[in-house]
Design an enzyme around this catalytic site. Structure first.
Site, PDB file in Angstrom:
ATOM      1  N   ARG A 124       0.709  -1.357   0.082  1.00 49.79           N
ATOM      2  CA  ARG A 124       0.169   0.082   0.213  1.00 49.79           C
ATOM      3  C   ARG A 124       0.912   1.190   0.198  1.00 49.79           C
ATOM      4  NH1 ARG A 124      -2.243  -3.160   3.816  1.00 49.79           N
ATOM      5  NH2 ARG A 124      -1.182  -2.052   5.540  1.00 49.79           N
TER       6      ARG A 124
ATOM      7  N   CYS B  16      -1.488  33.391  11.982  1.00 51.85           N
ATOM      8  CA  CYS B  16      -2.883  33.857  12.264  1.00 51.85           C
ATOM      9  C   CYS B  16      -3.799  32.947  11.431  1.00 51.85           C
ATOM     10  CB  CYS B  16      -2.979  35.376  11.770  1.00 51.85           C
ATOM     11  SG  CYS B  16      -1.844  36.521  12.509  1.00 51.85           S
TER      12      CYS B  16
END
Length: 378
Positions: free
Chosen positions: A223, A316
């Site tokens: 995988r 921010c």
């Protein structure tokens, strides 16, 4: 959505192809299952699935049925495995669309059986063993019961057991003893399932780290997750395997503002950074709403022109500041590369600075950041 000129995540499909091809050659004759869950680790699931198929990946791996259905709606017709199903999950759409579902319990197997009856199609089911991750899959004590129930379902023609699989917890740590314990438990479980009478099409255990570092665990398929996107699944896994990985995402933005600040000026929320001398700051219009970790505040650098400069002050919601230096030549509109350039910084550098992993850095990049394809074939 942010204007793509202002900021974007450029997805290099040539890099995706390179990574898939490099690992496919490394793990041959095992097949590759390209894992495109979580919107392709933030790169765009439909795009990554298309590229993986073009690169020869016979399987796609996805977490949820809903994610798998998106790929079907986009035109993918190949084998897809989904593995995360809630207790009230409706398996019928997956069964109807030929999507493999995972069963780690008899209840999940029963859900697949009911879905098969409802849509009058054979349910494709893969059995998952908890070989030591202690997360999902059948407890080893329940494995015999699950295998025998699966055989009974298969004998009715309503269910086809297409695979057996498990997941490794420590494959990115080369000498961790848990990996061998899990490998042994998985081998025993597969042997037992076959002794009961099950004949799975595919057996798989290896994730990206094991695909690179544990050839004895490749089985029928690996995988391919984070390595597909050009990020090393562990410290030096790709280097030790001799496999070159190329970053598939480059996160960039334009400087939205450039301003002078004086020695002693406080910057951003809380004034957590005070300018130690006169300098020039640049405003980058991406923030934690876009997946820029707040933990990067003061701990990560970005590239402007041919130099790297630090993030200063607190990140921010929509923007952050960088210290361009006292005599900075930079102007509004100049390019900033957060990560993914050949000459750095890398997603791994951000991960190290934020005390996390590269997986989180790329998969957190939010939906309002446009993905711009860079495809050498287009």
């Amino acid at each position: 959505m942010i204007d793509p000129r202002t900021a974007s995540a450029t997805i290099d499909t040539d890099a995706l192809r390179h990574n898939i091809d490099a690992i496919a050659h490394h793990v041959a004759p095992a097949q590759v299952m390209a894992v495109v869950k979580a919107d392709g680790y933030g790169h765009g699931a439909v795009t990554c699935a298309r590229v993986a198929r073009e690169a020869g990946a016979p399987w796609l791996g996805i977490a949820t049925i809903g994610e798998a259905l998106v790929l079907r709606e986009a035109g993918d017709t190949g084998p897809i495995l989904s593995w995360l199903h809630g207790p009230e999950e409706d398996y019928e759409p997956a069964v109807a669309d030929g999507i493999d579902v995972t069963a780690g319990t008899v209840d999940q197997l029963s859900s697949a059986l009911m879905a098969a009856a409802a849509c009058e199609k054979t349910a494709r089911v893969q059995l998952e063993l908890d070989s030591g991750m202690r997360r999902a899959g059948s407890d080893p004590a329940e494995w015999d019961h699950l295998c025998r129930a699966a055989l009974e379902c298969e004998q009715t023609g309503a269910v086809k057991i297409t695979g057996i699989w498990s997941h490794l917890a420590t494959a990115d740590e080369p000498d961790h003893p848990a990996t061998q314990k899990q490998a042994d438990a998985f081998a025993d479980a597969v042997a037992h399932a076959r002794s009961v009478g099950l004949e799975p099409e595919i057996v798989h255990l290896a994730n990206s780290a094991a695909a690179l570092g544990h050839p004895e665990l490749h089985h029928d398929a690996v995988r391919l997750g984070i390595a597909m996107y050009g990020i090393d699944p562990g410290d030096g896994c790709a280097t030790r395997a001799g496999v070159e990985l190329l970053p598939a995402m480059r996160l960039r933005a334009q400087l939205a503002a450039v301003r002078h600040v004086n020695e002693g000026d406080g910057v951003s929320y809380g004034h957590s950074w005070i300018a130690p001398h006169d300098t020039t700051l640049g405003l980058v219009p991406l923030g934690y709403a876009d997946g820029i970790l707040r933990a990067a505040s003061g701990r990560v650098k970005v590239r402007v022109g041919n130099r790297t400069v630090p993030i200063v002050g607190r990140v921010c919601m929509d923007q952050f500041m960088i210290d361009l230096g006292p005599d900075a030549p930079d102007a509004v509109g100049d390019e900033v590369t957060l990560f993914g350039a050949v000459d750095g910084p890398r997603a791994e550098d951000w991960a190290e600075g934020c005390d996390t992993i590269g997986y989180e850095i790329v998969s957190r990049i939010g939906g309002r950041v446009p993905r711009v394809l860079e495809d050498g074939d287009e």
